[in-house]
Design a protein around this motif. Structure first.
Motif, PDB file in Angstrom:
ATOM      1  N   GLU A  86       0.819  -1.205   0.000  1.00  0.00           N
ATOM      2  CA  GLU A  86       0.000   0.000   0.000  1.00  0.00           C
ATOM      3  C   GLU A  86       0.860   1.265   0.000  1.00  0.00           C
ATOM      4  OE1 GLU A  86      -2.753  -0.001   3.199  1.00  0.00           O
ATOM      5  OE2 GLU A  86      -3.696  -1.904   2.622  1.00  0.00           O
ATOM      6  N   ASP A  87       0.309   2.302  -0.635  1.00  0.00           N
ATOM      7  CA  ASP A  87       0.931   3.624  -0.682  1.00  0.00           C
ATOM      8  C   ASP A  87       2.354   3.570  -1.229  1.00  0.00           C
ATOM      9  OD1 ASP A  87       0.989   6.385  -0.418  1.00  0.00           O
ATOM     10  OD2 ASP A  87       1.779   6.316   1.623  1.00  0.00           O
ATOM     11  N   THR A  88       2.520   2.907  -2.360  1.00  0.00           N
ATOM     12  CA  THR A  88       3.794   2.827  -3.070  1.00  0.00           C
ATOM     13  C   THR A  88       3.538   3.169  -4.541  1.00  0.00           C
ATOM     14  OG1 THR A  88       3.507   0.472  -3.561  1.00  0.00           O
ATOM     15  CG2 THR A  88       4.680   1.034  -1.512  1.00  0.00           C
ATOM     16  N   PRO A  89       4.587   3.395  -5.318  1.00  0.00           N
ATOM     17  CA  PRO A  89       4.366   3.694  -6.743  1.00  0.00           C
ATOM     18  C   PRO A  89       3.525   2.642  -7.458  1.00  0.00           C
ATOM     19  CG  PRO A  89       6.627   4.173  -6.140  1.00  0.00           C
ATOM     20  CD  PRO A  89       6.004   3.532  -4.938  1.00  0.00           C
ATOM     21  N   ALA A  90       3.720   1.371  -7.114  1.00  0.00           N
ATOM     22  CA  ALA A  90       2.963   0.304  -7.774  1.00  0.00           C
ATOM     23  C   ALA A  90       1.481   0.387  -7.442  1.00  0.00           C
ATOM     24  CB  ALA A  90       3.524  -1.056  -7.377  1.00  0.00           C
ATOM     25  N   SER A  91       1.159   0.571  -6.156  1.00  0.00           N
ATOM     26  CA  SER A  91      -0.259   0.632  -5.769  1.00  0.00           C
ATOM     27  C   SER A  91      -0.937   1.866  -6.350  1.00  0.00           C
ATOM     28  CB  SER A  91      -0.387   0.613  -4.242  1.00  0.00           C
ATOM     29  OG  SER A  91       0.171   1.782  -3.663  1.00  0.00           O
ATOM     30  N   ARG A  92      -0.224   2.984  -6.358  1.00  0.00           N
ATOM     31  CA  ARG A  92      -0.814   4.209  -6.892  1.00  0.00           C
ATOM     32  C   ARG A  92      -1.010   4.141  -8.402  1.00  0.00           C
ATOM     33  NH1 ARG A  92       2.744   6.450  -2.887  1.00  0.00           N
ATOM     34  NH2 ARG A  92       4.365   6.849  -4.440  1.00  0.00           N
ATOM     35  N   ALA A  93      -0.160   3.381  -9.082  1.00  0.00           N
ATOM     36  CA  ALA A  93      -0.276   3.259 -10.541  1.00  0.00           C
ATOM     37  C   ALA A  93      -1.357   2.258 -10.946  1.00  0.00           C
ATOM     38  CB  ALA A  93       1.060   2.839 -11.141  1.00  0.00           C
ATOM     39  N   GLY A  94      -1.752   1.395  -9.996  1.00  0.00           N
ATOM     40  CA  GLY A  94      -2.793   0.423 -10.312  1.00  0.00           C
ATOM     41  C   GLY A  94      -2.299  -0.987 -10.577  1.00  0.00           C
ATOM     42  N   ILE A  95      -1.031  -1.280 -10.271  1.00  0.00           N
ATOM     43  CA  ILE A  95      -0.532  -2.656 -10.357  1.00  0.00           C
ATOM     44  C   ILE A  95      -1.278  -3.503  -9.331  1.00  0.00           C
ATOM     45  CG2 ILE A  95       1.492  -4.162 -10.160  1.00  0.00           C
ATOM     46  CD1 ILE A  95       1.757  -2.330 -12.484  1.00  0.00           C
ATOM     47  N   ARG A  96      -1.627  -4.744  -9.688  1.00  0.00           N
ATOM     48  CA  ARG A  96      -2.393  -5.613  -8.798  1.00  0.00           C
ATOM     49  C   ARG A  96      -1.676  -6.930  -8.545  1.00  0.00           C
ATOM     50  NH1 ARG A  96      -8.259  -5.468 -11.876  1.00  0.00           N
ATOM     51  NH2 ARG A  96      -8.540  -3.181 -11.946  1.00  0.00           N
ATOM     52  N   ALA A  97      -1.922  -7.511  -7.381  1.00  0.00           N
ATOM     53  CA  ALA A  97      -1.446  -8.871  -7.130  1.00  0.00           C
ATOM     54  C   ALA A  97      -2.083  -9.796  -8.160  1.00  0.00           C
ATOM     55  CB  ALA A  97      -1.823  -9.304  -5.713  1.00  0.00           C
ATOM     56  N   GLY A  98      -1.269 -10.685  -8.707  1.00  0.00           N
ATOM     57  CA  GLY A  98      -1.758 -11.572  -9.767  1.00  0.00           C
ATOM     58  C   GLY A  98      -1.384 -11.109 -11.160  1.00  0.00           C
ATOM     59  N   ASP A  99      -0.929  -9.847 -11.274  1.00  0.00           N
ATOM     60  CA  ASP A  99      -0.452  -9.365 -12.581  1.00  0.00           C
ATOM     61  C   ASP A  99       0.812 -10.116 -12.980  1.00  0.00           C
ATOM     62  OD1 ASP A  99      -2.474  -7.549 -12.841  1.00  0.00           O
ATOM     63  OD2 ASP A  99      -1.287  -5.789 -12.287  1.00  0.00           O
ATOM     64  N   LEU A 100       1.024 -10.220 -14.285  1.00  0.00           N
ATOM     65  CA  LEU A 100       2.216 -10.881 -14.816  1.00  0.00           C
ATOM     66  C   LEU A 100       3.036  -9.844 -15.573  1.00  0.00           C
ATOM     67  CD1 LEU A 100       2.964 -13.900 -14.555  1.00  0.00           C
ATOM     68  CD2 LEU A 100       2.231 -14.180 -16.922  1.00  0.00           C
ATOM     69  N   ILE A 101       4.232  -9.544 -15.077  1.00  0.00           N
ATOM     70  CA  ILE A 101       5.097  -8.571 -15.746  1.00  0.00           C
ATOM     71  C   ILE A 101       5.847  -9.294 -16.865  1.00  0.00           C
ATOM     72  CG2 ILE A 101       7.019  -6.969 -15.481  1.00  0.00           C
ATOM     73  CD1 ILE A 101       6.250  -6.689 -12.535  1.00  0.00           C
ATOM     74  N   THR A 102       5.647  -8.856 -18.089  1.00  0.00           N
ATOM     75  CA  THR A 102       6.258  -9.512 -19.247  1.00  0.00           C
ATOM     76  C   THR A 102       7.434  -8.730 -19.822  1.00  0.00           C
ATOM     77  OG1 THR A 102       4.650  -8.450 -20.739  1.00  0.00           O
ATOM     78  CG2 THR A 102       4.091 -10.640 -19.865  1.00  0.00           C
ATOM     79  N   CYS A 103       7.447  -7.404 -19.609  1.00  0.00           N
ATOM     80  CA  CYS A 103       8.555  -6.582 -20.103  1.00  0.00           C
ATOM     81  C   CYS A 103       8.927  -5.528 -19.068  1.00  0.00           C
ATOM     82  CB  CYS A 103       8.167  -5.865 -21.406  1.00  0.00           C
ATOM     83  SG  CYS A 103       8.090  -6.933 -22.854  1.00  0.00           S
TER      84      CYS A 103
END
Length: 379
Positions: free
Chosen positions: A117-134
């Motif tokens: 919570e309250d990090t660049p990832a959470s604020r940008a909308g990254i979610r648990a379960g996402d798959l980073i491909t690049c």
């Protein structure tokens, strides 16, 4: 595990002569295997032509990475000075990054286990379960996992990173800022029937204090039972696991490590203080290493039920050795187990109640089962 010195040097001169002779013999026996490396380095220095400027540090880093990778142990690795510092910061509970915990997916991409919570990832909308491909246009499937993660780890505060994420059938692009942040590894709340819930995402130096605060708060609110959630917890520091277990377990030796030479060492010990209320632990296939030791210790010493899925099965531990240039080598050094059960490496911990995690529903069926188990014990 220091060995007793049995040979006493009678004089400084004799000691110096014996030491020099011993070093010479040792070098000839141990390091003659590097003669070929020295020859190759000579030929590279004398004949190799390239329009790119390749430093000796790059060559040494590459050589050490290859040397350690030849051990064919996915937990052993070489880290540069910068990587070592990042690793130390992570263990200390601070990080420079975007605020996610990740693991390697089956198709060699980066799976997002948790978004803080309250990090660049959470604020940008990254979610648990996402798959980073690049990452920064680099195809993750064509890279080593650690190299891919290091693209983010080695960035400086204030810089940016571009991510391509696969979420179901969608492909999403994000640009995130790199920030310094304290890593929060413990989350807690009171659930129904006065049952406390404590989630532990990793065991670092900050975790024991965070867990103690959470536990004290729940007990002060009248918690009759505690559910510990170590799902997707990949482990961490043995010392942190020990401190988290200490207020929960009876006095005595809890876990031991067995080293290469057969010697054993107590790695987890508890004092006389212990928690005497019903507990349960939530596990899944990503609960590994320290999370498994935490779970096995509660199971073996407090008859705590494990609920969820069979754990990962990592019962070997690593130690990190610093090198003169600031880099380090992390090596597998021992297997470990609780003093009341066998090592679970390669097998994992079988839950007492095996419950699938159905992601298609909003109900956390594993947590619901844990609540049921606690309720039966508290009446």
């Amino acid at each position: 595990m220091s060995k007793n010195k049995k040979n006493i040097i009678l004089s400084a001169a004799a000691g110096a002569a014996v030491t020099f002779a011993a070093v010479s013999v040792f070098y000839n026996m141990k390091y003659k295997k590097f003669d070929a490396f020295a020859q190759a380095d000579y030929f590279i220095d004398k004949y190799f032509y390239s329009e790119n400027d390749i430093s000796s540090h790059q060559l040494v880093d590459g050589a050490l990475s290859g040397y350690i990778s030849a051990l064919d142990d996915k937990y052993s690795r070489y880290m540069t000075k910068e990587q070592s510092q990042r690793n130390s910061d992570s263990n200390a509970g601070v990080a420079t990054g975007i605020g996610i915990s990740v693991s390697l997916s089956d198709d060699n991409y980066i799976y997002v286990d948790e978004v803080i919570e309250d990090t660049p990832a959470s604020r940008a909308g990254i979610r648990a379960g996402d798959l980073i491909t690049c990452i920064d246009s680099n195809d993750i499937s064509e890279m080593e996992y650690e190299d891919a993660v290091d693209i983010i780890r080695l960035k400086k505060e204030g810089s940016e990173v571009a991510l391509t994420v696969r979420r179901g059938d969608e492909t999403l692009d994000f640009t995130l800022s790199i920030e310094n942040m304290e890593i929060k590894t413990v989350d807690s709340r009171m659930l129904e029937n006065k049952t406390g819930y404590i989630s532990i995402s990793k065991f670092n130096e900050k975790t024991p204090d965070q867990m103690k605060e959470a536990l004290d708060n729940l007990l002060s609110e009248g918690a009759k039972g505690i559910i510990f959630d170590v799902r997707n917890n990949g482990g961490g520091l043995v010392s942190a696991v020990e401190k988290c277990l200490d207020p929960l377990l009876p006095e005595g030796d809890i876990a031991v490590a067995i080293y290469k030479d057969g010697t054993t060492e107590t790695i987890v010990r508890s004092d006389a203080e212990e928690l005497d209320i019903p507990m349960a632990v939530l596990t899944n296939e990503n609960s590994a290493s320290g999370a498994e030791l935490f779970s096995a210790s509660l199971r073996d010493f407090k008859e705590v039920s494990l609920i969820g899925k069979n754990t990962y099965g990592k019962g070997i531990m690593q130690d990190t050795f610093k090198l003169k240039d600031g880099g380090s080598v992390t090596l597998t050094v021992a297997r470990y187990k609780t003093v009341r059960s066998e090592c679970y490496h390669g097998v994992g911990l079988m839950p007492d109640y095996e419950i699938d995690d159905d992601v298609t529903t909003e109900t956390d069926e594993q947590l619901e089962k844990a609540l049921e188990v606690i309720k039966e014990k508290t009446g």
